[in-house]
Design an enzyme around this catalytic site. Structure first.
Site, short mmCIF file in Angstrom:
data_model
loop_
_atom_site.label_atom_id
_atom_site.label_comp_id
_atom_site.label_asym_id
_atom_site.label_seq_id
_atom_site.Cartn_x
_atom_site.Cartn_y
_atom_site.Cartn_z
N SER A 1 1.56 8.88 3.96
CA SER A 1 0.66 8.74 2.82
C SER A 1 -0.50 7.79 3.15
O SER A 1 -1.65 8.04 2.77
CB SER A 1 1.44 8.22 1.61
OG SER A 1 0.58 8.05 0.50
N HIS B 184 -4.51 8.66 3.41
CA HIS B 184 -5.47 7.86 2.66
C HIS B 184 -6.64 7.43 3.56
O HIS B 184 -7.80 7.36 3.10
CB HIS B 184 -4.78 6.63 2.09
CG HIS B 184 -5.53 5.96 0.98
ND1 HIS B 184 -6.01 6.64 -0.11
CD2 HIS B 184 -5.92 4.66 0.81
CE1 HIS B 184 -6.64 5.81 -0.93
NE2 HIS B 184 -6.61 4.59 -0.38
N GLY C 25 2.01 1.65 -6.26
CA GLY C 25 1.88 0.37 -6.95
C GLY C 25 0.78 0.38 -8.00
O GLY C 25 0.93 -0.22 -9.07
N HIS D 200 -4.26 -6.96 -1.48
CA HIS D 200 -2.89 -6.67 -1.01
C HIS D 200 -2.27 -7.90 -0.33
O HIS D 200 -1.82 -7.84 0.81
CB HIS D 200 -2.89 -5.48 -0.07
CG HIS D 200 -3.23 -4.19 -0.73
ND1 HIS D 200 -2.36 -3.53 -1.58
CD2 HIS D 200 -4.36 -3.42 -0.69
CE1 HIS D 200 -2.94 -2.41 -2.01
NE2 HIS D 200 -4.15 -2.33 -1.50
N TRP E 196 -7.51 -9.14 -7.59
CA TRP E 196 -6.88 -9.61 -6.35
C TRP E 196 -7.05 -11.13 -6.28
O TRP E 196 -7.91 -11.64 -5.58
CB TRP E 196 -7.52 -8.95 -5.14
CG TRP E 196 -7.43 -7.45 -5.11
CD1 TRP E 196 -8.45 -6.57 -5.20
CD2 TRP E 196 -6.25 -6.66 -4.95
NE1 TRP E 196 -7.99 -5.28 -5.13
CE2 TRP E 196 -6.64 -5.29 -4.97
CE3 TRP E 196 -4.89 -6.95 -4.81
CZ2 TRP E 196 -5.74 -4.25 -4.85
CZ3 TRP E 196 -4.00 -5.91 -4.68
CH2 TRP E 196 -4.42 -4.59 -4.70
N GLN F 291 0.81 -1.21 0.00
CA GLN F 291 0.00 0.00 0.00
C GLN F 291 0.85 1.27 0.00
O GLN F 291 1.89 1.34 0.64
CB GLN F 291 -0.94 0.02 1.22
CG GLN F 291 -2.06 -1.01 1.16
CD GLN F 291 -1.72 -2.31 1.83
OE1 GLN F 291 -0.60 -2.82 1.65
NE2 GLN F 291 -2.66 -2.86 2.58
N LYS F 292 0.37 2.24 -0.77
CA LYS F 292 0.92 3.61 -0.83
C LYS F 292 2.38 3.63 -1.25
O LYS F 292 3.21 4.36 -0.72
CB LYS F 292 0.74 4.32 0.52
CG LYS F 292 -0.68 4.29 1.07
CD LYS F 292 -1.73 4.61 0.03
CE LYS F 292 -1.63 6.02 -0.52
NZ LYS F 292 -2.62 6.28 -1.59
N ARG G 182 9.12 2.15 -0.81
CA ARG G 182 9.08 3.60 -0.61
C ARG G 182 9.74 3.96 0.71
O ARG G 182 9.78 3.15 1.64
CB ARG G 182 7.62 4.07 -0.63
CG ARG G 182 7.44 5.58 -0.63
CD ARG G 182 5.98 5.93 -0.77
NE ARG G 182 5.76 7.37 -0.86
CZ ARG G 182 4.57 7.94 -0.99
NH1 ARG G 182 3.47 7.18 -1.05
NH2 ARG G 182 4.45 9.25 -1.08
N LYS H 188 -10.03 -4.55 -15.61
CA LYS H 188 -8.94 -5.52 -15.75
C LYS H 188 -8.61 -5.71 -17.22
O LYS H 188 -9.48 -5.70 -18.08
CB LYS H 188 -9.34 -6.84 -15.12
CG LYS H 188 -9.44 -6.79 -13.61
CD LYS H 188 -9.69 -8.15 -13.00
CE LYS H 188 -11.08 -8.65 -13.31
NZ LYS H 188 -11.38 -9.91 -12.61
#
Length: 531
Positions: free
Chosen positions: A155, A159, A53, A115, A110, A49-50, A147, A91
């Site tokens: 971030s 969110h 991606g 995730h 997914w 996440q964040k 990151r 998709k």
């Protein structure tokens, strides 16, 4: 009512048997396939996440080209929906050789949960891909984006202020999901409360999602630190084909164009590159204007594992990557896993045979003893009534057996054709057998040559039948859902095949019941054995 229940039970049993038969057929095809030495390589993108991606994965499916061809076929934007984020959940079709070359949010969705982390993908992907696309020897090659930990944490906090939460995130530890669902980390809290939340999965997220640790998962004293292992996280990252940095998206894309996996397919190139400033401005503005030093120190303290992990990465960036490690492990693991799988199949089959023997022994042995006692009494009464010795009685029974056997001539052309079909189909009813030595010798040679031919023919007919069913289902779904290229799932194919098999059994049973004067259940039993 009883008949409907019986039919429902029969339908369920044959649906399960059809599924198991399909799985067994795929296993046999895999084990007997001469081309299985060609390993199918699939790129798996672990979406942390964040870390930008979504932008990077979307650029792969929409902007990456293999030579002059796009890497994926993506749906076109509707003229009635011209918003800037029209394609965020659409998709793309990223298929090569009838299965996806990329496992990503924007290619197959997914597939292993929202995730999914390193452990979840390793547990989920092999059976999932085998079920969806057939049994093949695959090598999953992993990629991800990383990151700077403090920026990523801020971030993620911003969110959550926009209403997002990760309650549907797939975790390798069930205890972690339960604790996260009970916490209030995602309910529009301020930054201090977000930092102090005891079960905040944003803390050390990058190290946790890449590590292979699930220690103390079921204990009442479980904490998220039990899922963090710097050593395995670093080892897993080194084994990846590619990892990029959010702070250098353009360079990450250029690096992705040069990875070995991309070159295996064809020359890779992005048609356009991501702009760095459009992604990180909001987070950097918050850090410069609203982040106080106490909160910054707390963030660095609670994310110490991620910070140490990023420092290890920075220290090793100047060293050559580790494809040798990947190749060494990949060269030995599949063979060892195949041995374990074969041993497991043997053990499961033996256990299944023992269970079947116990069931049939329980069902049939008592009745068999009763029938044997009744038959012995009838034979004794018959011999006494006709004053017949045991030898005379044996000669009589042999004569009667021969008389019944030759009541109808078996070895005409139709009967011989029936026998040849039974031999190739491996049914083995046993009521038609050759009595001459020449006939038995020819049967052996005939079976050795004909049985492989029969199996190949059955497999080819099955493939054509699958193609026909897939074509028909696609046409039906296209009419109903108004989609240009609808997808047919493996479960839909299995359902259609089960219905077709059930229809064949019911129709065949009725024919034998009508023309052979058998009871319907006996006719159904005969059809099942024949099938």
């Amino acid at each position: 009512m009883v008949k409907w229940k019986l039919l429902a039970i029969i339908f369920i049993v044959f649906t399960v048997c059809t599924y198991l038969n399909s799985i067994l057929k795929q296993h046999i095809n895999y084990l007997t396939d001469d081309t299985k030495s060609t390993i199918i390589k699939t790129l798996v993108f672990i979406h942390i996440q964040k870390t930008a991606g979504s932008e990077f994965e979307r650029s792969i499916v929409r902007r990456l080209h293999f030579g002059s061809q796009p890497s994926c076929r993506c749906p076109m934007r509707s003229r009635f929906n011209r918003t800037t984020r029209f394609h965020i959940k659409l998709k793309c079709n990223c298929s090569r050789n009838n299965e996806p070359w990329l496992i990503s949010r924007f290619s197959v969705g997914w597939l292993c949960g929202v995730h999914a982390d390193w452990i979840t993908y390793h547990r989920c992907l092999p059976p999932k891909m085998n079920f969806e696309y057939g049994f093949h020897q695959r090598k999953f090659i992993y990629a991800t984006l990383l990151r700077e930990p403090v920026t990523r944490f801020i971030s993620e906090y911003l969110h959550t202020l926009r209403g997002a939460n990760w309650l549907s995130e797939r975790s390798s530890c069930q205890k972690a999901q339960q604790l996260r669902n009970q916490s209030a980390c995602w309910k529009n809290t301020n930054l201090t409360d977000f930092i102090l939340c005891p079960f905040n999965s944003a803390i050390n997220r990058q190290t946790r999602m890449l590590s292979s640790s699930i220690n103390n998962c079921l204990s009442s004293s479980f904490t998220y630190s039990n899922l963090i292992d710097l050593k395995t996280a670093k080892k897993n990252l080194e084994s990846m084909e590619f990892f990029g940095l959010t702070e250098y998206l353009y360079l990450s894309q250029r690096l992705f164009e040069r990875v070995a996996y991309c070159k295996l397919i064809r020359t890779c190139s992005f048609q356009s590159y991501l702009e760095q400033n459009s992604i990180n401005n909001q987070t950097y503005d918050y850090i410069e204007k609203d982040l106080i030093s106490n909160d910054l120190n707390r963030i660095k303290q609670i994310n110490s594992d991620d910070i140490e992990f990023s420092m290890l990465i920075s220290a090793d960036l100047s060293k050559p990557a580790g494809p040798d490690i990947l190749l060494t492990s990949a060269s030995t693991t599949p063979f060892r896993i195949q041995n374990y799988r074969t041993l497991a199949y043997v053990v499961i089959t033996l256990v299944y045979l023992v269970i079947g023997a116990a069931i049939f022994d329980r069902l049939e042995s008592t009745q068999e003893a009763i029938r044997h006692a009744n038959l012995t009494a009838r034979i004794a009464a018959f011999q006494q009534q006709h004053n017949m010795s045991d030898g005379d009685f044996i000669n009589l029974t042999r004569t009667v057996e021969l008389r019944l056997q030759y009541r109808k001539k078996q070895w005409k052309f139709i009967g011989s054709f029936y026998y040849a079909t039974v031999v190739l189909a491996l049914i083995g009813y046993g009521h038609a057998i050759p009595h001459t030595k020449a006939g038995r010798a020819v049967t052996i040679a005939y079976a050795l040559i004909g049985i492989p031919m029969w199996l190949i023919m059955i497999q080819s007919v099955g493939e054509r039948l699958n193609s026909l069913i897939r074509f028909v289902v696609k046409r039906i779904k296209r009419r109903i859902k108004r989609k240009r290229e609808p997808q047919v799932t493996a479960m839909e194919l299995l359902t259609c095949e089960a219905l077709l098999i059930l229809l064949t059994l019911v129709a065949g049973s009725y024919v034998f019941h009508r023309y052979e004067s058998w009871r319907y259940f006996d006719a159904f039993y005969y059809c099942v054995l024949t099938l």
